[in-house]
Design a protein around this motif. Sequence first.
Motif, short mmCIF file in Angstrom:
data_model
loop_
_atom_site.label_atom_id
_atom_site.label_comp_id
_atom_site.label_asym_id
_atom_site.label_seq_id
_atom_site.Cartn_x
_atom_site.Cartn_y
_atom_site.Cartn_z
N GLU A 1 66.05 23.30 50.99
CA GLU A 1 66.46 22.60 51.36
C GLU A 1 67.44 22.76 49.88
N ILE A 2 67.54 22.66 49.25
CA ILE A 2 67.66 22.50 47.26
C ILE A 2 68.62 23.86 47.71
N LEU A 3 68.11 25.21 48.07
CA LEU A 3 68.99 26.22 47.98
C LEU A 3 70.62 26.16 48.52
N SER B 1 73.24 18.54 56.50
CA SER B 1 73.55 18.18 57.86
C SER B 1 71.99 18.42 58.51
N SER B 2 72.06 17.42 59.74
CA SER B 2 70.38 17.15 60.30
C SER B 2 70.78 18.47 61.10
N SER B 3 71.60 19.76 61.03
CA SER B 3 71.71 20.70 61.24
C SER B 3 71.17 21.84 61.03
N GLU B 4 71.65 21.94 59.42
CA GLU B 4 71.07 22.58 58.22
C GLU B 4 69.87 21.95 58.20
N ARG B 5 69.08 21.19 58.34
CA ARG B 5 67.73 20.45 58.19
C ARG B 5 67.18 21.21 59.03
N ARG B 6 67.76 21.30 60.39
CA ARG B 6 66.64 21.93 61.21
C ARG B 6 66.61 23.61 61.79
N ALA B 7 67.50 23.77 60.79
CA ALA B 7 67.81 25.18 60.58
C ALA B 7 66.94 25.71 59.59
N ILE B 8 65.96 24.82 58.80
CA ILE B 8 65.22 25.54 57.65
C ILE B 8 63.73 24.91 58.62
N ALA B 9 63.57 23.86 58.97
CA ALA B 9 62.70 23.88 59.61
C ALA B 9 62.05 25.31 60.74
N VAL C 1 63.25 28.13 59.83
CA VAL C 1 62.90 29.80 59.44
C VAL C 1 60.84 29.18 58.84
N TRP C 2 61.12 27.76 58.02
CA TRP C 2 59.24 27.78 57.95
C TRP C 2 58.40 27.93 58.77
N ARG D 1 55.07 36.96 52.41
CA ARG D 1 55.40 36.23 53.20
C ARG D 1 56.90 34.97 52.75
N ARG D 2 56.04 34.05 51.58
CA ARG D 2 57.29 33.30 50.79
C ARG D 2 58.34 33.96 50.77
N ASP D 3 58.58 35.45 50.13
CA ASP D 3 59.87 36.32 49.46
C ASP D 3 60.45 36.14 51.01
N ALA D 4 60.16 36.57 51.50
CA ALA D 4 60.41 37.16 52.99
C ALA D 4 61.10 35.38 53.58
N PHE D 5 60.40 34.70 53.10
CA PHE D 5 61.24 33.18 53.88
C PHE D 5 62.33 33.17 53.36
N PHE D 6 62.04 33.24 51.38
CA PHE D 6 63.46 32.43 50.82
C PHE D 6 64.72 33.09 51.26
N ARG D 7 63.76 34.93 51.77
CA ARG D 7 65.38 36.26 51.85
C ARG D 7 66.27 35.68 52.60
N ARG D 8 65.48 34.73 53.75
CA ARG D 8 66.02 34.26 54.95
C ARG D 8 67.37 32.97 54.86
N ILE D 9 66.46 33.18 53.89
CA ILE D 9 66.69 31.12 53.40
C ILE D 9 68.41 30.92 52.61
N THR D 10 68.67 32.14 52.14
CA THR D 10 69.33 32.58 51.26
C THR D 10 70.62 33.11 52.10
N ALA D 11 69.47 34.59 52.80
CA ALA D 11 71.00 35.06 54.11
C ALA D 11 72.03 34.35 54.64
N GLN D 12 70.74 33.00 56.05
CA GLN D 12 71.42 31.75 55.83
C GLN D 12 72.22 30.79 55.30
N PHE D 13 72.03 30.82 54.30
CA PHE D 13 72.76 29.96 53.26
C PHE D 13 73.63 30.60 51.70
N PRO D 14 74.27 31.33 52.02
CA PRO D 14 74.91 32.06 50.98
C PRO D 14 75.59 31.31 50.35
#
Length: 373
Positions: free
Chosen positions: A335-337, A356-364, A366-367, A8-21
């Motif tokens: 958010e660091i990524l 930005s707040s929109s980027e933080r909402r996107a992270i939230a 996914v989490w 689950r953790r790895d899948a989460f981070f894969r989505r984050i790095t795909a969304q923020f390349p």
Amino acid sequence: MESPEKIRRDAFFRRITAQFPADGQISSLIITHLLPERPAFLHAMARITTVAAVLPKPRSISQRTLTEVRREYAVHPLSRVLFTDPTSALEYLEVTAPGRDVVLLDIGGYFAPSLGTLVEKFSGRIVGVVEDTENGHQRYASLGQLPCPVFSVARSPLKDCEDHLVGRSIVFSTESLVRTRGDILVSRGACVIGFGKVGRAIAQTLRANDVRVTVYDSDPVKRVQAHSQGFRTATSRAEALRDADLVLCATGNLALRQGHFEALCNGAYVASVTSSEDELELGSLDGRYRRTPAGEHLTRYDVTGHHFFVLADGGAVNFVHGASVGTYIHLVQAEILAATAALSRGDHEPGLHEMSSSERRAIAKVWLDHFAG
């Protein structure tokens, strides 16, 4: 076979790095707490950067995790001295990542003293810094005109969850160590120095545990906030320390200096939420107070007629018990990524920046998909 938590953790981070390349080839120097959940974050960072080196915070290293990380990345010792002197900092960078575009990932403002020299003289390019902590945020802000972009996640609303849980873990570890001496905190007097997000969580948790809490913060606005929440406040450190059986330091900016230790109550316990060099001027007691072990992670300081106890050698006391805040830590890591990827684009001016707040909402979002079900 991988555990469901790891999958689950790895899948989460894969989505984050795909969304923020990341854009282009960049390297990273990563100062980090090397705790059991950290390899997943490092693997994610390795997908968007070349990890030039991992520099573990000395008092927060899991030996098992260290062994695992060393199999994949260069791991170097970390000290304030290494990066306080611009010459040694530059030499280190030239050996570790010569001629590369580099992002510096920081926890506590380690790179701040030498940042100007690194930006000016490094054979590669300092793309920017990502800072995780409030005391590090303050160190970079105090530089005035920054020579490169610095993204801070210290004041992100995504970090509020972590800070609240860190406060609770600080109190848990403090009480656990105090109990090893047959003491308890109930009905005792405690002083919390620093009423930021972590200090506030500590004060609230202590009060819930039937401890009498006094708050001191050098900022009168923070003292007003503490007063409005029903805490007794003090107008000076000396007043705050006067009747405190327990002193918890949460400033990141030398809460206790030489003269303050002399004002401690006899038998008081002193604990910190961050590195000892950032919070307690213990070196000033050399040659004046005797130091003797008083149990695991407890040191007695005494001189004729006065003694007190320091927990965890003055380091972050919650790391004694692993400092776990559960999956909420992944919000900050995400958010660091995202900030690292933003720096890779090279379109940010020198200065302090936040996501930005929109980027933080996107992270939230996914989490929540991965961890809230």
